[in-house]
Design a protein around this motif. Structure first.
Motif, PDB file in Angstrom:
ATOM      1  N   PHE A 232       0.812  -1.216   0.000  1.00 32.59           N
ATOM      2  CA  PHE A 232       0.000   0.000   0.000  1.00 32.59           C
ATOM      3  C   PHE A 232       0.848   1.270   0.000  1.00 32.59           C
ATOM      4  O   PHE A 232       0.323   2.369   0.215  1.00 32.59           O
ATOM      5  CB  PHE A 232      -0.939   0.016   1.215  1.00 32.59           C
ATOM      6  N   SER A 233       2.153   1.129  -0.246  1.00 37.27           N
ATOM      7  CA  SER A 233       3.048   2.285  -0.190  1.00 37.27           C
ATOM      8  C   SER A 233       2.672   3.359  -1.194  1.00 37.27           C
ATOM      9  O   SER A 233       2.765   4.562  -0.906  1.00 37.27           O
ATOM     10  CB  SER A 233       4.498   1.847  -0.434  1.00 37.27           C
ATOM     11  N   ALA A 234       2.264   2.961  -2.405  1.00 37.48           N
ATOM     12  CA  ALA A 234       1.914   3.941  -3.431  1.00 37.48           C
ATOM     13  C   ALA A 234       0.746   4.814  -2.984  1.00 37.48           C
ATOM     14  O   ALA A 234       0.734   6.024  -3.216  1.00 37.48           O
ATOM     15  CB  ALA A 234       1.568   3.235  -4.735  1.00 37.48           C
ATOM     16  N   ILE A 235      -0.236   4.198  -2.314  1.00 40.77           N
ATOM     17  CA  ILE A 235      -1.393   4.962  -1.846  1.00 40.77           C
ATOM     18  C   ILE A 235      -0.987   5.907  -0.726  1.00 40.77           C
ATOM     19  O   ILE A 235      -1.428   7.061  -0.672  1.00 40.77           O
ATOM     20  CB  ILE A 235      -2.500   4.003  -1.370  1.00 40.77           C
ATOM     21  N   LYS A 236      -0.109   5.448   0.166  1.00 39.53           N
ATOM     22  CA  LYS A 236       0.337   6.283   1.280  1.00 39.53           C
ATOM     23  C   LYS A 236       1.186   7.456   0.803  1.00 39.53           C
ATOM     24  O   LYS A 236       1.084   8.569   1.326  1.00 39.53           O
ATOM     25  CB  LYS A 236       1.139   5.442   2.271  1.00 39.53           C
ATOM     26  N   ARG A 237       2.059   7.208  -0.178  1.00 39.12           N
ATOM     27  CA  ARG A 237       2.971   8.248  -0.652  1.00 39.12           C
ATOM     28  C   ARG A 237       2.327   9.207  -1.637  1.00 39.12           C
ATOM     29  O   ARG A 237       2.754  10.336  -1.774  1.00 39.12           O
ATOM     30  CB  ARG A 237       4.198   7.610  -1.315  1.00 39.12           C
ATOM     31  N   HIS A 238       1.321   8.744  -2.384  1.00 41.41           N
ATOM     32  CA  HIS A 238       0.727   9.571  -3.438  1.00 41.41           C
ATOM     33  C   HIS A 238      -0.801   9.607  -3.333  1.00 41.41           C
ATOM     34  O   HIS A 238      -1.498   9.325  -4.309  1.00 41.41           O
ATOM     35  CB  HIS A 238       1.122   9.029  -4.812  1.00 41.41           C
ATOM     36  N   PRO A 239      -1.371   9.965  -2.174  1.00 38.66           N
ATOM     37  CA  PRO A 239      -2.825   9.953  -2.053  1.00 38.66           C
ATOM     38  C   PRO A 239      -3.513  10.948  -2.987  1.00 38.66           C
ATOM     39  O   PRO A 239      -4.573  10.647  -3.552  1.00 38.66           O
ATOM     40  CB  PRO A 239      -3.070  10.308  -0.584  1.00 38.66           C
ATOM     41  N   ARG A 240      -2.909  12.125  -3.163  1.00 37.79           N
ATOM     42  CA  ARG A 240      -3.500  13.138  -4.045  1.00 37.79           C
ATOM     43  C   ARG A 240      -3.517  12.642  -5.493  1.00 37.79           C
ATOM     44  O   ARG A 240      -4.522  12.767  -6.196  1.00 37.79           O
ATOM     45  CB  ARG A 240      -2.710  14.442  -3.941  1.00 37.79           C
ATOM     46  N   GLU A 241      -2.391  12.061  -5.914  1.00 35.24           N
ATOM     47  CA  GLU A 241      -2.296  11.577  -7.293  1.00 35.24           C
ATOM     48  C   GLU A 241      -3.299  10.443  -7.545  1.00 35.24           C
ATOM     49  O   GLU A 241      -3.883  10.348  -8.635  1.00 35.24           O
ATOM     50  CB  GLU A 241      -0.876  11.100  -7.594  1.00 35.24           C
ATOM     51  N   VAL A 242      -3.490   9.581  -6.550  1.00 32.03           N
ATOM     52  CA  VAL A 242      -4.459   8.495  -6.686  1.00 32.03           C
ATOM     53  C   VAL A 242      -5.858   9.057  -6.924  1.00 32.03           C
ATOM     54  O   VAL A 242      -6.596   8.597  -7.808  1.00 32.03           O
ATOM     55  CB  VAL A 242      -4.442   7.594  -5.433  1.00 32.03           C
ATOM     56  N   THR A 424       2.893  17.725 -16.091  1.00 31.27           N
ATOM     57  CA  THR A 424       4.076  16.898 -15.865  1.00 31.27           C
ATOM     58  C   THR A 424       4.974  16.748 -17.089  1.00 31.27           C
ATOM     59  O   THR A 424       5.924  15.979 -17.063  1.00 31.27           O
ATOM     60  CB  THR A 424       3.648  15.490 -15.410  1.00 31.27           C
ATOM     61  N   VAL A 425       4.685  17.476 -18.156  1.00 37.71           N
ATOM     62  CA  VAL A 425       5.372  17.246 -19.417  1.00 37.71           C
ATOM     63  C   VAL A 425       6.885  17.434 -19.308  1.00 37.71           C
ATOM     64  O   VAL A 425       7.664  16.782 -20.012  1.00 37.71           O
ATOM     65  CB  VAL A 425       4.784  18.146 -20.527  1.00 37.71           C
ATOM     66  N   HIS A 426       7.339  18.298 -18.386  1.00 33.30           N
ATOM     67  CA  HIS A 426       8.768  18.563 -18.246  1.00 33.30           C
ATOM     68  C   HIS A 426       9.385  17.891 -17.010  1.00 33.30           C
ATOM     69  O   HIS A 426      10.533  18.162 -16.662  1.00 33.30           O
ATOM     70  CB  HIS A 426       9.021  20.073 -18.168  1.00 33.30           C
ATOM     71  N   LYS A 427       8.638  16.994 -16.368  1.00 30.67           N
ATOM     72  CA  LYS A 427       9.136  16.338 -15.153  1.00 30.67           C
ATOM     73  C   LYS A 427      10.265  15.359 -15.489  1.00 30.67           C
ATOM     74  O   LYS A 427      10.219  14.651 -16.486  1.00 30.67           O
ATOM     75  CB  LYS A 427       7.987  15.585 -14.477  1.00 30.67           C
ATOM     76  N   ASN A 428      11.286  15.320 -14.636  1.00 28.14           N
ATOM     77  CA  ASN A 428      12.350  14.334 -14.749  1.00 28.14           C
ATOM     78  C   ASN A 428      11.907  13.073 -14.024  1.00 28.14           C
ATOM     79  O   ASN A 428      11.937  12.994 -12.796  1.00 28.14           O
ATOM     80  CB  ASN A 428      13.646  14.870 -14.147  1.00 28.14           C
ATOM     81  N   ILE A 429      11.492  12.053 -14.780  1.00 27.59           N
ATOM     82  CA  ILE A 429      10.904  10.871 -14.143  1.00 27.59           C
ATOM     83  C   ILE A 429      11.950   9.963 -13.510  1.00 27.59           C
ATOM     84  O   ILE A 429      11.599   9.023 -12.794  1.00 27.59           O
ATOM     85  CB  ILE A 429      10.044  10.065 -15.142  1.00 27.59           C
ATOM     86  N   GLU A 430      13.230  10.223 -13.750  1.00 30.69           N
ATOM     87  CA  GLU A 430      14.281   9.413 -13.108  1.00 30.69           C
ATOM     88  C   GLU A 430      14.706  10.018 -11.773  1.00 30.69           C
ATOM     89  O   GLU A 430      15.475   9.410 -11.034  1.00 30.69           O
ATOM     90  CB  GLU A 430      15.502   9.282 -14.025  1.00 30.69           C
ATOM     91  N   ASP A 431      14.192  11.217 -11.481  1.00 34.21           N
ATOM     92  CA  ASP A 431      14.488  11.849 -10.197  1.00 34.21           C
ATOM     93  C   ASP A 431      13.521  11.304  -9.170  1.00 34.21           C
ATOM     94  O   ASP A 431      12.448  11.868  -8.928  1.00 34.21           O
ATOM     95  CB  ASP A 431      14.350  13.373 -10.313  1.00 34.21           C
ATOM     96  N   ASN A 432      13.883  10.185  -8.561  1.00 34.68           N
ATOM     97  CA  ASN A 432      12.993   9.467  -7.651  1.00 34.68           C
ATOM     98  C   ASN A 432      13.071  10.087  -6.262  1.00 34.68           C
ATOM     99  O   ASN A 432      13.603   9.501  -5.323  1.00 34.68           O
ATOM    100  CB  ASN A 432      13.387   7.981  -7.609  1.00 34.68           C
ATOM    101  N   HIS A 433      12.496  11.302  -6.126  1.00 32.84           N
ATOM    102  CA  HIS A 433      12.711  12.044  -4.888  1.00 32.84           C
ATOM    103  C   HIS A 433      11.944  11.480  -3.705  1.00 32.84           C
ATOM    104  O   HIS A 433      12.244  11.792  -2.560  1.00 32.84           O
ATOM    105  CB  HIS A 433      12.333  13.517  -5.089  1.00 32.84           C
ATOM    106  N   GLN A 434      10.934  10.633  -3.953  1.00 39.04           N
ATOM    107  CA  GLN A 434      10.215  10.009  -2.833  1.00 39.04           C
ATOM    108  C   GLN A 434      10.987   8.762  -2.386  1.00 39.04           C
ATOM    109  O   GLN A 434      10.601   7.621  -2.628  1.00 39.04           O
ATOM    110  CB  GLN A 434       8.798   9.636  -3.284  1.00 39.04           C
ATOM    111  N   THR A 435      12.099   8.963  -1.732  1.00 42.32           N
ATOM    112  CA  THR A 435      12.934   7.841  -1.321  1.00 42.32           C
ATOM    113  C   THR A 435      12.258   7.030  -0.216  1.00 42.32           C
ATOM    114  O   THR A 435      11.576   7.574   0.639  1.00 42.32           O
ATOM    115  CB  THR A 435      14.271   8.357  -0.771  1.00 42.32           C
ATOM    116  N   ILE A 436      12.485   5.727  -0.233  1.00 40.98           N
ATOM    117  CA  ILE A 436      11.899   4.864   0.802  1.00 40.98           C
ATOM    118  C   ILE A 436      12.612   5.140   2.131  1.00 40.98           C
ATOM    119  O   ILE A 436      13.815   5.061   2.248  1.00 40.98           O
ATOM    120  CB  ILE A 436      12.097   3.391   0.435  1.00 40.98           C
ATOM    121  N   THR A 437      11.831   5.477   3.140  1.00 45.11           N
ATOM    122  CA  THR A 437      12.432   5.787   4.439  1.00 45.11           C
ATOM    123  C   THR A 437      11.845   4.933   5.548  1.00 45.11           C
ATOM    124  O   THR A 437      12.113   5.191   6.716  1.00 45.11           O
ATOM    125  CB  THR A 437      12.200   7.270   4.772  1.00 45.11           C
ATOM    126  N   GLN A 438      11.013   3.999   5.206  1.00 45.29           N
ATOM    127  CA  GLN A 438      10.402   3.205   6.277  1.00 45.29           C
ATOM    128  C   GLN A 438      10.724   1.738   6.137  1.00 45.29           C
ATOM    129  O   GLN A 438      11.184   1.304   5.114  1.00 45.29           O
ATOM    130  CB  GLN A 438       8.876   3.409   6.268  1.00 45.29           C
TER     131      GLN A 438
END
Length: 438
Positions: A232-242, A424-438
């Motif tokens: 469920f990490s995706a839902i916890k980290r990106h609730p707005r996007e979901v 999001t057209v100019h977003k750098n998708i390799e910049d994985n800024h939501q690093t796993i911290t848990q």
């Protein structure tokens, strides 16, 4: 990796997304064509025609119930293990279930067990579908160069268009060659049994692809930190996007099944047109989609994902009343034009930029699971219910105006959700800024 190797993998990923999606969604969509023409008679023969169509669409909607679960589980597997493995697994889930439907005994042969078995196989189909489309989009988008992701993301929607075209061409050909009675008796099974061929061809194509650099980079970082991604990490980290994905799916997915599923039943059962009229409308629209999907994808690379998406939503809503008026004329060519504008132009303007936009909304660690789960949850609320609700509204009112209101409500929800989402057209998708911290 050399520049030449990068270009080769980009093309391979696009081809795998296109052809694999064609084959797998043929499996899923063939049921939609069958529900409007045959399954209401074969599996629900004791019910009057309109109620039989409602029952067939009810089992059609069941296939959507398992899609969010498939999106969550298969998406999580794709984020942890790899995109390729998930895309191969979905082949066997969807293709196997489709082939089994073609072998099912009918209601006359085994009674109530026939529709029960049909529901179970639809659930398996839906589970596989939950990870298929998102996996194909993510694979192609992550392999694409910046500035080309809209075009790359359009490969999977093109596959969906080609699958719709293929499913309807196969059905139309079988129906024309065999005649309606033979087709209802046993000929309807042939398009489903061809699902086995789809599995073999799709596997041959997808086994040669490699994982995208963005995924490999994120996976290496997770292994170094010894952190794991929860289901469920995706839902916890990106609730707005979901929530944004679910909202923007309402209009797009509702219209995706409005034309090729409900309108097909409306024209044949409601207005008494030959089955071939609606089939030709869908076929003509899907042929145009093969051009419109990449065109709108490239346009979204230039002006952004949201403007193209918004334009397609507004046009889809505005075309509803003219389309129903066109159906009332009884003119074959006017109906074809109605399908071409609504399904061939307006719909691709939503579907094409949506693909890359959804992939760009989520960070790499959660991209496939977040994309797949939220997209498929929206599928239940929109596409899965749209044919059933539209049929029920027509049964209740005897007119198309409540259907227009319902579809416009879905469109308005999409416009609101689009306004809430980032460009999001100019977003750098390799910049994985939501690093796993848990």
């Amino acid at each position: 990796m050399s520049e030449q190797a990068v270009r080769y993998q980009t093309k391979q990923a696009g081809l795998a997304a296109l052809i694999g999606t064609v084959l797998e969604w043929y499996d899923f969509l063939i049921y939609g064509a069958a529900a409007a023409m045959v399954l209401n008679k074969v599996f629900f023969p004791s019910i009057d025609p309109l109620m039989g169509t409602l029952a067939a669409f009810g089992t059609y909607a069941v296939g959507f119930l398992s899609r969010p679960l498939g999106g969550l589980i298969l998406g999580h597997l794709g984020d942890r293990v790899g995109r390729k493995e998930v895309l191969i697994l979905t082949l066997f889930l969807m293709g196997g279930a489709t082939t089994a439907i073609g072998l099912l005994p009918t209601y006359d042969q085994i009674g109530i067990m026939a529709p029960i078995a049909l529901v179970i196989l639809r659930l398996i189909q839906g589970f596989g579908a939950g990870g298929e489309y998102a996996g194909a989009v993510v694979l192609s988008v992550e392999h694409a160069k910046p500035g080309k992701r809209g075009l790359a993301g359009s490969w999977a929607p093109m596959g969906f268009s080609a699958a719709t075209l293929l499913a309807n061409v196969v059905f139309f050909s079988c129906l024309s060659i065999m005649g309606e009675q033979v087709f209802v008796d046993w000929g309807w099974r042939i398009p489903f049994i061809l699902g086995a061929v789809c599995v073999l061809v799709g596997y041959f194509i997808r086994r040669h692809i490699v994982e995208p650099p963005a995924f490999e980079k994120a996976k290496a970082a997770r292994e170094q930190s010894s952190k794991r991604i929860g289901i469920f990490s995706a839902i916890k980290r990106h609730p707005r996007e979901v929530l944004i994905v679910i909202g923007t799916r309402m209009g797009e997915n509702g219209f995706a099944y409005f034309y090729p599923v409900f309108i097909m039943a409306y024209l044949t059962t409601g207005l008494g047109f030959p089955k071939s009229t609606a089939l030709w409308g869908v076929i003509a629209a899907c042929m145009l989609q093969l051009i419109a999907m990449p065109a709108f994808g490239m346009l979204s690379d230039k002006i952004g994902r949201k403007p193209v998406y918004i334009g397609g939503t507004i046009l889809s809503m505005l075309w509803l009343i003219p389309f129903f008026l066109i159906c009332g004329t009884g003119s074959f060519w006017a109906i074809i034009l109605g399908f071409v504008v609504g399904l061939g132009i307006a719909y691709p303007a939503m579907m094409s930029p949506q693909a890359s936009w959804y992939a760009e909304l989520f960070d790499t660690d959660f991209r496939l699971s977040g994309f797949a789960f939220s997209r498929e949850l929206g599928s239940i609320l929109a596409g899965g219910l749209a044919p059933f609700i539209c049929t029920a509204l027509y049964s209740w009112s005897g007119h198309w105006w409540p259907i227009v209101v319902y579809m416009c409500v879905l469109g308005v929800i999409t416009l609101v959700a689009l306004a809430m989402g980032p460009e999001t057209v100019h977003k750098n998708i390799e910049d994985n800024h939501q690093t796993i911290t848990q």
